[in-house]
Design a protein around this motif. Structure first.
Motif, PDB file in Angstrom:
ATOM      1  N   GLU A 105       4.133   7.993 -14.421  1.00  0.00           N
ATOM      2  CA  GLU A 105       4.076   7.370 -13.105  1.00  0.00           C
ATOM      3  C   GLU A 105       5.387   7.609 -12.354  1.00  0.00           C
ATOM      4  OE1 GLU A 105       3.191   3.251 -13.389  1.00  0.00           O
ATOM      5  OE2 GLU A 105       1.327   3.542 -14.516  1.00  0.00           O
ATOM      6  N   LEU A 106       5.277   7.885 -11.084  1.00  0.00           N
ATOM      7  CA  LEU A 106       6.456   8.034 -10.240  1.00  0.00           C
ATOM      8  C   LEU A 106       6.550   6.826  -9.318  1.00  0.00           C
ATOM      9  CD1 LEU A 106       6.377  11.810  -9.187  1.00  0.00           C
ATOM     10  CD2 LEU A 106       7.844  10.719 -10.893  1.00  0.00           C
ATOM     11  N   GLU A 107       7.582   6.034  -9.506  1.00  0.00           N
ATOM     12  CA  GLU A 107       7.790   4.891  -8.610  1.00  0.00           C
ATOM     13  C   GLU A 107       8.120   5.434  -7.221  1.00  0.00           C
ATOM     14  OE1 GLU A 107      10.370   0.721  -8.442  1.00  0.00           O
ATOM     15  OE2 GLU A 107      10.752   2.222 -10.019  1.00  0.00           O
ATOM     16  N   THR A 108       7.468   4.879  -6.207  1.00  0.00           N
ATOM     17  CA  THR A 108       7.548   5.432  -4.859  1.00  0.00           C
ATOM     18  C   THR A 108       7.917   4.354  -3.852  1.00  0.00           C
ATOM     19  OG1 THR A 108       5.866   7.091  -5.400  1.00  0.00           O
ATOM     20  CG2 THR A 108       6.267   6.687  -3.068  1.00  0.00           C
ATOM     21  N   ARG A 109       8.832   4.696  -2.949  1.00  0.00           N
ATOM     22  CA  ARG A 109       9.203   3.810  -1.836  1.00  0.00           C
ATOM     23  C   ARG A 109       8.995   4.544  -0.518  1.00  0.00           C
ATOM     24  NH1 ARG A 109      15.049   2.583  -1.676  1.00  0.00           N
ATOM     25  NH2 ARG A 109      14.415   1.230   0.044  1.00  0.00           N
ATOM     26  N   ILE A 110       8.376   3.874   0.437  1.00  0.00           N
ATOM     27  CA  ILE A 110       8.328   4.379   1.803  1.00  0.00           C
ATOM     28  C   ILE A 110       9.507   3.728   2.528  1.00  0.00           C
ATOM     29  CG2 ILE A 110       6.948   4.708   3.866  1.00  0.00           C
ATOM     30  CD1 ILE A 110       5.739   5.890   1.300  1.00  0.00           C
ATOM     31  N   LEU A 111      10.513   4.529   2.865  1.00  0.00           N
ATOM     32  CA  LEU A 111      11.739   3.942   3.421  1.00  0.00           C
ATOM     33  C   LEU A 111      11.473   3.360   4.807  1.00  0.00           C
ATOM     34  CD1 LEU A 111      14.452   6.596   2.439  1.00  0.00           C
ATOM     35  CD2 LEU A 111      13.529   4.677   1.108  1.00  0.00           C
ATOM     36  N   LYS A 116       9.568   7.253   8.102  1.00  0.00           N
ATOM     37  CA  LYS A 116       8.764   6.948   6.909  1.00  0.00           C
ATOM     38  C   LYS A 116       8.997   7.938   5.772  1.00  0.00           C
ATOM     39  CE  LYS A 116       6.972   3.700   9.409  1.00  0.00           C
ATOM     40  NZ  LYS A 116       7.560   2.342   9.276  1.00  0.00           N
ATOM     41  N   PHE A 117      10.270   8.202   5.456  1.00  0.00           N
ATOM     42  CA  PHE A 117      10.589   9.079   4.337  1.00  0.00           C
ATOM     43  C   PHE A 117       9.950   8.529   3.057  1.00  0.00           C
ATOM     44  CE2 PHE A 117      14.876  10.741   6.190  1.00  0.00           C
ATOM     45  CZ  PHE A 117      14.159  11.604   7.014  1.00  0.00           C
ATOM     46  N   ILE A 118       9.503   9.444   2.206  1.00  0.00           N
ATOM     47  CA  ILE A 118       8.860   9.071   0.940  1.00  0.00           C
ATOM     48  C   ILE A 118       9.834   9.354  -0.186  1.00  0.00           C
ATOM     49  CG2 ILE A 118       6.914   9.535  -0.594  1.00  0.00           C
ATOM     50  CD1 ILE A 118       5.495  10.594   2.037  1.00  0.00           C
ATOM     51  N   ALA A 119      10.380   8.310  -0.784  1.00  0.00           N
ATOM     52  CA  ALA A 119      11.326   8.453  -1.890  1.00  0.00           C
ATOM     53  C   ALA A 119      10.587   8.223  -3.199  1.00  0.00           C
ATOM     54  CB  ALA A 119      12.476   7.455  -1.750  1.00  0.00           C
ATOM     55  N   PRO A 400      12.495  13.461  -3.781  1.00  0.00           N
ATOM     56  CA  PRO A 400      12.533  13.175  -5.219  1.00  0.00           C
ATOM     57  C   PRO A 400      13.965  12.776  -5.612  1.00  0.00           C
ATOM     58  CG  PRO A 400      11.529  15.332  -4.743  1.00  0.00           C
ATOM     59  CD  PRO A 400      12.252  14.882  -3.509  1.00  0.00           C
ATOM     60  N   ILE A 401      14.144  11.532  -6.007  1.00  0.00           N
ATOM     61  CA  ILE A 401      15.481  10.981  -6.287  1.00  0.00           C
ATOM     62  C   ILE A 401      15.792  11.118  -7.769  1.00  0.00           C
ATOM     63  CG2 ILE A 401      16.986   8.980  -6.051  1.00  0.00           C
ATOM     64  CD1 ILE A 401      16.014   9.980  -3.382  1.00  0.00           C
ATOM     65  N   THR A 409      18.860   2.049  -3.588  1.00  0.00           N
ATOM     66  CA  THR A 409      19.733   1.738  -2.452  1.00  0.00           C
ATOM     67  C   THR A 409      19.568   2.669  -1.254  1.00  0.00           C
ATOM     68  OG1 THR A 409      21.526   3.099  -3.392  1.00  0.00           O
ATOM     69  CG2 THR A 409      21.474   0.759  -3.994  1.00  0.00           C
ATOM     70  N   ILE A 410      18.884   3.780  -1.430  1.00  0.00           N
ATOM     71  CA  ILE A 410      18.815   4.746  -0.335  1.00  0.00           C
ATOM     72  C   ILE A 410      18.100   4.166   0.873  1.00  0.00           C
ATOM     73  CG2 ILE A 410      16.628   5.842  -1.041  1.00  0.00           C
ATOM     74  CD1 ILE A 410      18.036   8.551  -0.281  1.00  0.00           C
ATOM     75  N   THR A 411      18.598   4.504   2.044  1.00  0.00           N
ATOM     76  CA  THR A 411      17.999   4.072   3.306  1.00  0.00           C
ATOM     77  C   THR A 411      17.665   5.304   4.125  1.00  0.00           C
ATOM     78  OG1 THR A 411      20.126   3.967   4.447  1.00  0.00           O
ATOM     79  CG2 THR A 411      19.388   1.955   3.289  1.00  0.00           C
ATOM     80  N   GLU A 412      16.907   5.108   5.185  1.00  0.00           N
ATOM     81  CA  GLU A 412      16.610   6.239   6.058  1.00  0.00           C
ATOM     82  C   GLU A 412      17.904   6.834   6.615  1.00  0.00           C
ATOM     83  OE1 GLU A 412      13.115   6.504   8.885  1.00  0.00           O
ATOM     84  OE2 GLU A 412      14.747   6.195  10.332  1.00  0.00           O
ATOM     85  N   ALA A 413      18.829   5.976   7.023  1.00  0.00           N
ATOM     86  CA  ALA A 413      20.080   6.471   7.610  1.00  0.00           C
ATOM     87  C   ALA A 413      20.880   7.288   6.611  1.00  0.00           C
ATOM     88  CB  ALA A 413      20.917   5.293   8.117  1.00  0.00           C
ATOM     89  N   SER A 414      20.967   6.836   5.361  1.00  0.00           N
ATOM     90  CA  SER A 414      21.743   7.583   4.370  1.00  0.00           C
ATOM     91  C   SER A 414      21.047   8.890   4.001  1.00  0.00           C
ATOM     92  CB  SER A 414      21.980   6.736   3.111  1.00  0.00           C
ATOM     93  OG  SER A 414      20.763   6.367   2.495  1.00  0.00           O
ATOM     94  N   ALA A 415      19.718   8.895   3.983  1.00  0.00           N
ATOM     95  CA  ALA A 415      18.979  10.124   3.713  1.00  0.00           C
ATOM     96  C   ALA A 415      19.186  11.137   4.837  1.00  0.00           C
ATOM     97  CB  ALA A 415      17.496   9.822   3.538  1.00  0.00           C
ATOM     98  N   VAL A 416      19.144  10.677   6.071  1.00  0.00           N
ATOM     99  CA  VAL A 416      19.362  11.552   7.227  1.00  0.00           C
ATOM    100  C   VAL A 416      20.749  12.173   7.164  1.00  0.00           C
ATOM    101  CG1 VAL A 416      19.666  11.596   9.735  1.00  0.00           C
ATOM    102  CG2 VAL A 416      17.686  10.437   8.734  1.00  0.00           C
ATOM    103  N   THR A 417      21.744  11.397   6.779  1.00  0.00           N
ATOM    104  CA  THR A 417      23.121  11.899   6.685  1.00  0.00           C
ATOM    105  C   THR A 417      23.210  13.051   5.690  1.00  0.00           C
ATOM    106  OG1 THR A 417      24.066   9.751   7.270  1.00  0.00           O
ATOM    107  CG2 THR A 417      25.494  11.288   6.095  1.00  0.00           C
TER     108      THR A 417
END
Length: 443
Positions: A105-111, A116-119, A400-401, A409-417
């Motif tokens: 199973e892959l734990e998934t977060r919609i940021l 709506k990034f998919i982590a 994929p983290i 802890t990842i956020t949309e803003a940190s992913a964009v950076t």
């Protein structure tokens, strides 16, 4: 809120795939499994490989959307023959232990945020993935001494894909031209060199050669999602990781062969986090809608279906098709990628079902195929990011983290950076856009 991705068994149930008793046996030669324990490129001709043959009639083209359905992609359809063949084979290989790890199973977060990034947490891939080769140029030639797909184990091959009818021009001496190409001097590069290997005639010859012998579907032994495979033009041709029109067309057609909207295909160039310099595409299932499927765009050269994805953190060039005249579209896309190769600009390509760019939210318009191309900074010798590397998935909004802390802890803003560190500077991107528009307009 965290979600989880379906397990392989849940994928089987939801897709109504055949039970395990009906799974085909692993390919065998003389009744026994054979592994490729040599570096002989003719391995592909010495083993028994299942064949998947398709025609134009198997392509699932754009259909009118249901009233009020927009481009949500929530409609479910029975799996196609392609889906069943790929998924049953992939699940069989997983059950037999041919992957480096059980995907589980892959734990998934919609940021939370606009895009709506998919982590997805995939620790094992970060640990077990093959170390990337030393790449110094987008144009780097194939090196038979490095790892390549002629060295994989026979059990990793799912099947060979061929299309009917196969067009062959018997007057072309393909074998001679291929052998001449393989003898090219070490200092030359493909395809911009002016030696025989870089000539248009030989590129056509090589292209026709692999069209005759088909494309291999091979498991990615370090999968990032369910059904993760590699599509490899005949490995014995030893083609470097530079896109051809035929492989682009095949990538689009493979998405059209699937009845599941979540099947995606992509390409990483050298310098764009390709880990192997041997021509291949990635294919996988992702059962989540991506923002880019319906994001608004700006026309650049609309007569060539060429647009700009501008309202997204990772700007991209976009082509759109309803599934017709794919050969011509692939030729045009190759003009763009050839231009990037000639300029030594790393790039990533991503193919997904999506909405027409001229009206992405109106349900009266059909849903077709979006092809994205990101021109980006090269990552030669770059230190890998701790959270995720920026390649085809990440640029598309699928992350994929590698570790639990970053996943939590990842956020949309940190992913964009992180993503934007790998994009071309504004002035360079604008200049490139102008050049590409001129290139396509002059056709």
């Amino acid at each position: 809120m965290a979600q989880r991705s379906n397990t392989p068994e849940e994928h089987r149930n939801s897709a109504k795939l055949p039970p395990r008793d009906y799974m085909p046996a692993v390919c065998a030669v003389n009744g026994e499994l054979e592994a490729n324990t040599t570096n002989d490129p003719s391995f592909s001709n010495k083993t028994s490989i299942k064949e998947f043959v398709y025609s134009e009639e198997d392509l699932i083209l754009a259909e009118p959307l249901s009233e009020g359905g927009g481009c949500s992609g929530t409609e479910t359809k029975p799996p196609s023959r392609f889906d069943i063949t790929l998924q049953t084979g992939w699940l069989e290989k997983m059950a037999l232990g041919f992957f480096r790890y059980n995907l589980g199973e892959l734990e998934t977060r919609i940021l939370p945020g606009d895009f709506k990034f998919i982590a997805q947490l995939n620790i094992q891939r970060g640990l077990e993935r093959r170390k990337p080769q030393d790449i110094q140029s987008i144009q780097q030639r194939f090196d038979p001494h490095q790892f390549n797909f002629n060295k994989i184990q026979h059990e990793e091959v799912l099947f060979q894909i061929t299309k009917q009818p196969v067009r062959v021009e018997p007057h072309l001496n393909l074998e001679f031209k291929i052998q001449e190409c393989k003898k090219t001097d070490q200092g030359e590069r493909w395809p911009t060199s002016r030696n025989a290997c870089g000539s248009a005639e030989v590129r056509v010859a090589l292209s026709k050669a692999w069209k005759c012998s088909g494309v291999w579907a091979v498991i990615n032994v370090s999968p990032l999602e369910f059904g993760h495979v590699l599509f490899i033009p005949d490995p014995a041709l030893c083609l470097p990781q530079i896109l051809t029109a035929d492989l682009i067309q095949f990538g689009i057609e493979s998405v059209l062969l699937s009845a599941q909207r979540g099947f995606r295909v992509g390409f990483n160039s050298l310098g764009g986090f390709a880990s192997v310099n041997h021509l291949h595409l990635h294919g996988f299932y992702l059962d989540h809608k991506l923002f880019i499927e319906s994001a608004s765009t700006e026309p650049l050269c609309p007569e060539k279906n060429f647009h700009l994805l501008s309202h997204f953190p990772a700007r991209a060039f976009l082509f759109y098709t309803n599934g017709h005249t794919l050969e011509e579209l692939a030729r045009i896309i190759q003009k763009v990628t050839d231009c990037l190769v000639a300029k030594n600009i790393a790039h990533n390509l991503f193919v997904t079902r999506g909405c027409a760019p001229w009206n992405p939210v109106n349900p009266q318009f059909n849903t077709g195929i979006r092809i994205f191309i990101w021109a980006r900074k090269s990552s030669f010798g770059a230190k890998e990011e701790t959270a995720f590397n920026v390649a085809l998935c990440e640029l598309a909004g699928h992350l994929p983290i590698k570790n639990q802390e970053d996943f939590s802890t990842i956020t949309e803003a940190s992913a964009v950076t992180i993503v934007q560190q790998y994009l071309l500077p504004e002035d360079e991107f604008s200049k490139l856009t102008t050049e590409l528009v001129k290139l396509l307009s002059e056709e």
